[in-house]
Write a protein that holds these residues in place. Structure first.
Motif, PDB file in Angstrom:
ATOM      1  N   LYS A  60       0.837  -1.206   0.000  1.00  0.00           N
ATOM      2  CA  LYS A  60       0.000   0.000   0.000  1.00  0.00           C
ATOM      3  C   LYS A  60       0.867   1.249   0.000  1.00  0.00           C
ATOM      4  O   LYS A  60       0.568   2.232  -0.673  1.00  0.00           O
ATOM      5  CB  LYS A  60      -0.916   0.011   1.225  1.00  0.00           C
ATOM      6  N   ARG A  61       1.956   1.201   0.780  1.00  0.00           N
ATOM      7  CA  ARG A  61       2.876   2.340   0.839  1.00  0.00           C
ATOM      8  C   ARG A  61       3.573   2.562  -0.508  1.00  0.00           C
ATOM      9  O   ARG A  61       3.923   3.686  -0.863  1.00  0.00           O
ATOM     10  CB  ARG A  61       3.905   2.085   1.942  1.00  0.00           C
ATOM     11  N   ARG A 118       2.265   2.237  -3.420  1.00  0.00           N
ATOM     12  CA  ARG A 118       1.373   2.962  -4.340  1.00  0.00           C
ATOM     13  C   ARG A 118       1.508   4.446  -4.014  1.00  0.00           C
ATOM     14  O   ARG A 118       1.355   4.866  -2.889  1.00  0.00           O
ATOM     15  CB  ARG A 118      -0.067   2.518  -4.181  1.00  0.00           C
ATOM     16  N   SER A 119       1.814   5.222  -5.012  1.00  0.00           N
ATOM     17  CA  SER A 119       2.008   6.648  -4.773  1.00  0.00           C
ATOM     18  C   SER A 119       1.175   7.444  -5.767  1.00  0.00           C
ATOM     19  O   SER A 119       0.390   6.883  -6.528  1.00  0.00           O
ATOM     20  CB  SER A 119       3.498   7.001  -4.918  1.00  0.00           C
ATOM     21  N   ASP A 120       1.377   8.754  -5.761  1.00  0.00           N
ATOM     22  CA  ASP A 120       0.644   9.611  -6.692  1.00  0.00           C
ATOM     23  C   ASP A 120       1.180   9.499  -8.114  1.00  0.00           C
ATOM     24  O   ASP A 120       0.611  10.048  -9.042  1.00  0.00           O
ATOM     25  CB  ASP A 120       0.684  11.060  -6.210  1.00  0.00           C
ATOM     26  N   ILE A 121       2.261   8.762  -8.289  1.00  0.00           N
ATOM     27  CA  ILE A 121       2.838   8.550  -9.625  1.00  0.00           C
ATOM     28  C   ILE A 121       2.229   7.281 -10.205  1.00  0.00           C
ATOM     29  O   ILE A 121       2.366   6.205  -9.622  1.00  0.00           O
ATOM     30  CB  ILE A 121       4.374   8.384  -9.553  1.00  0.00           C
ATOM     31  N   PRO A 122       1.533   7.387 -11.329  1.00  0.00           N
ATOM     32  CA  PRO A 122       0.958   6.170 -11.924  1.00  0.00           C
ATOM     33  C   PRO A 122       2.065   5.295 -12.525  1.00  0.00           C
ATOM     34  O   PRO A 122       2.711   5.671 -13.493  1.00  0.00           O
ATOM     35  CB  PRO A 122       0.013   6.704 -12.997  1.00  0.00           C
ATOM     36  N   SER A 123       2.284   4.161 -11.911  1.00  0.00           N
ATOM     37  CA  SER A 123       3.328   3.258 -12.382  1.00  0.00           C
ATOM     38  C   SER A 123       2.867   1.815 -12.218  1.00  0.00           C
ATOM     39  O   SER A 123       2.268   1.477 -11.198  1.00  0.00           O
ATOM     40  CB  SER A 123       4.617   3.476 -11.587  1.00  0.00           C
ATOM     41  N   ARG A 130       9.893   5.541  -9.061  1.00  0.00           N
ATOM     42  CA  ARG A 130      10.125   6.906  -8.599  1.00  0.00           C
ATOM     43  C   ARG A 130       9.915   7.858  -9.769  1.00  0.00           C
ATOM     44  O   ARG A 130       9.906   7.445 -10.936  1.00  0.00           O
ATOM     45  CB  ARG A 130      11.527   7.077  -8.048  1.00  0.00           C
ATOM     46  N   ARG A 131       9.748   9.118  -9.434  1.00  0.00           N
ATOM     47  CA  ARG A 131       9.642  10.143 -10.475  1.00  0.00           C
ATOM     48  C   ARG A 131      11.073  10.538 -10.845  1.00  0.00           C
ATOM     49  O   ARG A 131      11.828  11.025 -10.001  1.00  0.00           O
ATOM     50  CB  ARG A 131       8.885  11.360  -9.972  1.00  0.00           C
ATOM     51  N   THR A 141       8.930   5.351 -15.089  1.00  0.00           N
ATOM     52  CA  THR A 141       9.158   5.388 -13.644  1.00  0.00           C
ATOM     53  C   THR A 141       9.960   4.191 -13.137  1.00  0.00           C
ATOM     54  O   THR A 141      10.284   4.123 -11.953  1.00  0.00           O
ATOM     55  CB  THR A 141       7.817   5.402 -12.887  1.00  0.00           C
TER      56      THR A 141
END
Length: 193
Positions: free
Chosen positions: A124-125, A127-132, A138-139, A153
């Motif tokens: 869950k952690r 999953r970020s705001d970056i769709p990957s 990472r961005r 990414t």
């Protein structure tokens, strides 16, 4: 498989080749030289293990994506190559399906890892705001097309190793008494599990 020390290897090879001296001294010389040369190339692993305290100190100074990679390596005991290739689509019915690259050709590298509470929280952690599609991502500083990468990414295994090494070496006094070949690498996280 354990390897013989250089002296024992020479001794054994010489005993087995006593008949070769009579047949051809040149062939005997070549065999002994080859055995000696091969034995001189054998090097023992000198890398030290990573302690839990050292792991936690390196993790504290790591960026979020590196913390996720380190935690995923610790919980799943997978190699860096397999960690960076994990995708969210590999999570099905409460399991993380992993295809290990190193043993895939032998049909033994297909794993089904149950997602417990710790692994579930980690995923869950991740999953970020970056769709990957990748679990570890990472961005990038700038987008550029790289050969062999599927997504912009995605993180390569070399980047994981380089980042781990730079954080490890930046810790003042942590590994000063170790030589370069003795310092633990990202791979040593697996030994903590």
């Amino acid at each position: 498989m354990s390897r013989l020390p250089r002296e024992k290897l020479r001794e054994t090879h010489c005993l087995l080749s006593l008949t070769a001296i009579r047949a051809s001294p040149l062939i005997f010389f070549i065999q002994v030289f080859y055995a000696w040369r091969t034995a001189s190339l054998i090097q023992e692993k000198t890398r030290k293990r990573l302690s839990l305290d050292e792991y936690l100190r390196i993790r504290f100074h790591s960026p979020a994506w590196m913390k996720n990679a380190m935690d995923l390596a610790l919980l799943t005991l997978q190699r860096r190559e397999d960690i960076v290739k994990m995708k969210f689509e590999d999570i099905k019915d409460g399991y993380l399906f992993v295809i290990q690259e190193e043993t895939k050709k032998h049909d033994t590298g297909y794993l089904k890892i149950e997602i417990g509470q710790q692994l579930g929280e980690l995923l869950k952690r991740c999953r970020s705001d970056i769709p990957s599609p990748y679990v570890i991502h990472r961005r990038p500083i700038r987008k550029k097309k790289r050969k062999g990468d599927y997504h912009w990414t995605q993180i390569g295994p070399e980047m994981v190793s380089r980042n781990f090494k730079s954080i490890r070496d930046s810790q003042v006094g942590m590994f000063d008494d170790y030589q370069d070949g003795e310092k633990p690498t990202f791979h040593e996280i697996r030994a903590l599990g």
